[in-house]
Design a protein around this motif. Structure first.
Motif, PDB file in Angstrom:
ATOM      1  N   ILE A  10      17.748  18.037  27.605  1.00 48.22           N
ATOM      2  CA  ILE A  10      17.816  18.543  26.231  1.00 48.22           C
ATOM      3  C   ILE A  10      18.255  20.001  26.235  1.00 48.22           C
ATOM      4  O   ILE A  10      19.116  20.419  25.457  1.00 48.22           O
ATOM      5  N   ALA A  11      17.667  20.789  27.141  1.00 48.93           N
ATOM      6  CA  ALA A  11      18.008  22.213  27.213  1.00 48.93           C
ATOM      7  C   ALA A  11      19.463  22.408  27.630  1.00 48.93           C
ATOM      8  O   ALA A  11      20.175  23.241  27.057  1.00 48.93           O
ATOM      9  N   GLY A  12      19.916  21.639  28.624  1.00 48.73           N
ATOM     10  CA  GLY A  12      21.289  21.797  29.096  1.00 48.73           C
ATOM     11  C   GLY A  12      22.314  21.455  28.029  1.00 48.73           C
ATOM     12  O   GLY A  12      23.300  22.181  27.835  1.00 48.73           O
ATOM     13  N   LYS A  13      22.091  20.365  27.310  1.00 46.95           N
ATOM     14  CA  LYS A  13      23.025  19.977  26.260  1.00 46.95           C
ATOM     15  C   LYS A  13      23.048  21.015  25.138  1.00 46.95           C
ATOM     16  O   LYS A  13      24.114  21.383  24.626  1.00 46.95           O
ATOM     17  N   ALA A  14      21.869  21.487  24.738  1.00 51.82           N
ATOM     18  CA  ALA A  14      21.799  22.490  23.669  1.00 51.82           C
ATOM     19  C   ALA A  14      22.434  23.803  24.113  1.00 51.82           C
ATOM     20  O   ALA A  14      23.078  24.498  23.313  1.00 51.82           O
ATOM     21  N   PHE A  15      22.266  24.142  25.390  1.00 56.05           N
ATOM     22  CA  PHE A  15      22.829  25.384  25.921  1.00 56.05           C
ATOM     23  C   PHE A  15      24.350  25.380  25.820  1.00 56.05           C
ATOM     24  O   PHE A  15      24.968  26.329  25.311  1.00 56.05           O
ATOM     25  N   TRP A  16      24.974  24.298  26.276  1.00 58.14           N
ATOM     26  CA  TRP A  16      26.438  24.219  26.224  1.00 58.14           C
ATOM     27  C   TRP A  16      26.934  24.129  24.783  1.00 58.14           C
ATOM     28  O   TRP A  16      27.943  24.743  24.425  1.00 58.14           O
ATOM     29  N   ALA A  17      26.243  23.382  23.945  1.00 61.53           N
ATOM     30  CA  ALA A  17      26.671  23.257  22.549  1.00 61.53           C
ATOM     31  C   ALA A  17      26.576  24.594  21.823  1.00 61.53           C
ATOM     32  O   ALA A  17      27.414  24.909  20.964  1.00 61.53           O
ATOM     33  N   THR A  18      25.590  25.411  22.167  1.00 60.87           N
ATOM     34  CA  THR A  18      25.419  26.712  21.525  1.00 60.87           C
ATOM     35  C   THR A  18      26.412  27.733  22.069  1.00 60.87           C
ATOM     36  O   THR A  18      26.919  28.580  21.327  1.00 60.87           O
ATOM     37  N   MET A  19      26.715  27.656  23.363  1.00 60.75           N
ATOM     38  CA  MET A  19      27.704  28.566  23.946  1.00 60.75           C
ATOM     39  C   MET A  19      29.109  28.290  23.438  1.00 60.75           C
ATOM     40  O   MET A  19      29.909  29.213  23.268  1.00 60.75           O
ATOM     41  N   TYR A  20      29.415  27.013  23.242  1.00 61.32           N
ATOM     42  CA  TYR A  20      30.780  26.606  22.886  1.00 61.32           C
ATOM     43  C   TYR A  20      30.767  25.789  21.593  1.00 61.32           C
ATOM     44  O   TYR A  20      31.126  24.601  21.588  1.00 61.32           O
ATOM     45  N   PRO A  21      30.382  26.412  20.472  1.00 66.94           N
ATOM     46  CA  PRO A  21      30.249  25.633  19.234  1.00 66.94           C
ATOM     47  C   PRO A  21      31.569  25.117  18.680  1.00 66.94           C
ATOM     48  O   PRO A  21      31.586  24.108  17.968  1.00 66.94           O
ATOM     49  N   ASN A  22      32.685  25.778  19.014  1.00 70.79           N
ATOM     50  CA  ASN A  22      33.986  25.386  18.470  1.00 70.79           C
ATOM     51  C   ASN A  22      35.000  25.068  19.556  1.00 70.79           C
ATOM     52  O   ASN A  22      36.212  25.175  19.336  1.00 70.79           O
ATOM     53  N   HIS A  23      34.502  24.684  20.730  1.00 72.13           N
ATOM     54  CA  HIS A  23      35.385  24.405  21.863  1.00 72.13           C
ATOM     55  C   HIS A  23      34.956  23.095  22.512  1.00 72.13           C
ATOM     56  O   HIS A  23      33.761  22.754  22.512  1.00 72.13           O
ATOM     57  N   PRO A  24      35.901  22.334  23.082  1.00 73.59           N
ATOM     58  CA  PRO A  24      35.537  21.056  23.708  1.00 73.59           C
ATOM     59  C   PRO A  24      34.486  21.157  24.804  1.00 73.59           C
ATOM     60  O   PRO A  24      33.797  20.168  25.082  1.00 73.59           O
ATOM     61  N   TYR A  25      34.350  22.328  25.466  1.00 74.52           N
ATOM     62  CA  TYR A  25      33.294  22.454  26.463  1.00 74.52           C
ATOM     63  C   TYR A  25      31.911  22.197  25.861  1.00 74.52           C
ATOM     64  O   TYR A  25      30.972  21.833  26.578  1.00 74.52           O
ATOM     65  N   GLY A  26      31.770  22.424  24.581  1.00 74.53           N
ATOM     66  CA  GLY A  26      30.472  22.248  23.940  1.00 74.53           C
ATOM     67  C   GLY A  26      30.201  20.840  23.448  1.00 74.53           C
ATOM     68  O   GLY A  26      29.082  20.536  23.016  1.00 74.53           O
TER      69      GLY A  26
END
Length: 429
Positions: A160-176
């Motif tokens: 849960i933390a890992g997914k939220a971390f990437w989604a928050t870092m890259y909110p408008n980029h495919p990495y997120g």
């Protein structure tokens, strides 16, 4: 036999340490980039084929497509069904491996280099790359397995933390973008076939060969792999990620241990700031028990068993991350100390003694990164896929030794900006 193998491995290590790695590079007639290292110490051949076909190329609403496509490649291809591939590879003592990450999808082969062994193995490799079946029954099975795995991951605080971390870092980029049970459930077999047709082509491929092989044979093998791929075109990258604004996201969970992640998009592959960041991070959180984070968070206060930091350069701006686990009741205090250590490091950088220790470790351990054909393959494949200089491995230790404390402070100031740091905590009181 064991004694001879030990001597051969020791010889390989000494040759690598003294002579570096000679990488030969060319573009095949079909348009694939090829990288070759001749190594006659062991009668082995390692081949890796990389495509810019990672999760960053998942279409919107179809997250998980890249991973599912790669996972299905060697589960039936050409005249070989799933069982035939496994049995024939076992019969000749060869193995297939690989996977998909954010940037790329990889298929690798390890085989004995004798012609009667390598040719059958290469035939299977080519079938997997050129003609995956994507059988309906196997597709349904792998799709169900993926969905079950995603649902299970949604119960774990680390996931849960890992997914939220990437989604928050890259909110408008495919990495997120994150695969979900719903996004995978929406995929069908035609999606896999279309993704394979678009991205698994010669123009989008990088082929790496390491082992007991001549240049002439390497050219023949590489072209045999590339020739039957569609010529196609290289993948188009999206706009570079934007830096997020400072934020702290706290997600509830009943776990007794809190998970804490701090970071931001920081650096892409090939950026000259990499070496100052690498050397500096050894002191901050990459050096295990000698790092400042470990000393302050674990040794002095006992807040965590382990705490770390690292930079992960990618095709586009990859993350800087600090991570730790701690008792949920201690999460706020552990986070406070972690931020204080980072702030102090950004201000002062490492001491001269810390800098010397970092350089000694990074240069002293470097030959161990090249002490087998498989490790050489991994490093050369990275050079090829990311377009790094061919002498990257030869220059590595000198680049590390050239770093100064000023270089580190300036690189960290450019790449780790407090106003852009995001924090994600799960199960923190």
């Amino acid at each position: 036999m064991k004694r001879l193998l030990t001597v051969a491995i020791a010889l390989l290590i000494s040759q690598v340490a003294l002579a570096g790695v000679k990488i030969e590079h060319w573009v095949s007639p079909s348009g694939a980039r090829v990288y070759f290292v001749e190594s006659r110490v062991l009668p082995m051949l390692d081949v890796q084929v990389d495509f810019a076909a990672g999760s960053m190329f998942d279409p919107a609403g179809k997250s998980g497509l890249a991973a599912l496509t790669r996972g299905a490649l060697d589960l039936g291809a050409g005249k070989f069904d799933e069982t035939a591939i496994a049995e024939q590879m076992a019969d000749i003592g060869a193995s297939l491996a690989g996977g998909a990450d954010t940037d790329r999808a990889s298929v690798s082969l390890r085989t004995l280099s004798a012609v009667d062994k390598r040719e059958p193995a290469l035939t299977i490799l080519k079938s997997v790359l050129h003609a995956p079946r994507f059988d309906a029954a196997i597709f349904d099975r792998e799709k169900a397995r993926t969905i079950a795995g995603l649902k299970e991951a949604m119960t774990r605080p680390d996931s849960i933390a890992g997914k939220a971390f990437w989604a928050t870092m890259y909110p408008n980029h495919p990495y997120g973008r994150q695969a979900t049970p719903e996004s995978v459930a929406a995929l069908n077999r035609d999606d896999l076939a279309a993704f394979h047709a678009r991205y698994y082509n010669a123009a989008n491929a990088s082929i790496t060969l390491v082992g007991d092989l001549s240049r002439a044979d390497a050219e023949k093998i590489a072209e045999a792999i590339a020739a039957e791929l569609p010529k196609g075109k290289a993948a188009t990258l999206p706009d570079a990620p934007e830096l997020p604004k400072w934020s702290h996201t706290n997600l509830p969970h009943p776990a007794s241990q809190a998970h804490v992640y701090i970071g931001l998009p920081a650096i892409e592959r090939g950026n000259p700031d990499f070496f100052p960041l690498l050397v500096g991070n050894y002191t901050l959180g990459g050096g295990g028990f000698v790092s400042r984070l470990m000393k302050e968070v674990r040794d002095k206060r006992g807040y965590a068993y382990s705490v770390y930091s690292y930079f992960a350069p990618l095709k586009q701006t990859g993350p800087f991350q600090i991570g730790l686990q701690t008792k949920r009741s201690q999460a706020k205090d552990a986070l406070k100390v972690t931020r204080e250590v980072l702030t102090g490091f950004l201000k002062d950088g490492p001491s001269e003694d810390e800098l010397a220790a970092a350089k000694a470790n990074l240069t002293g351990s470097f030959p161990l990164r090249l002490d087998s054909n498989k490790k050489i393959l991994d490093n050369v494949a990275n050079i090829g896929f990311y377009g790094l200089p061919l002498d990257y491995l030869d220059q590595y230790q000198a680049k590390v030794q050239a770093v100064t404390t000023d270089d580190i402070r300036q690189a960290f100031a450019r790449r780790v900006r407090p106003d852009n740091l995001i924090t994600v905590t799960v199960a923190a009181d």
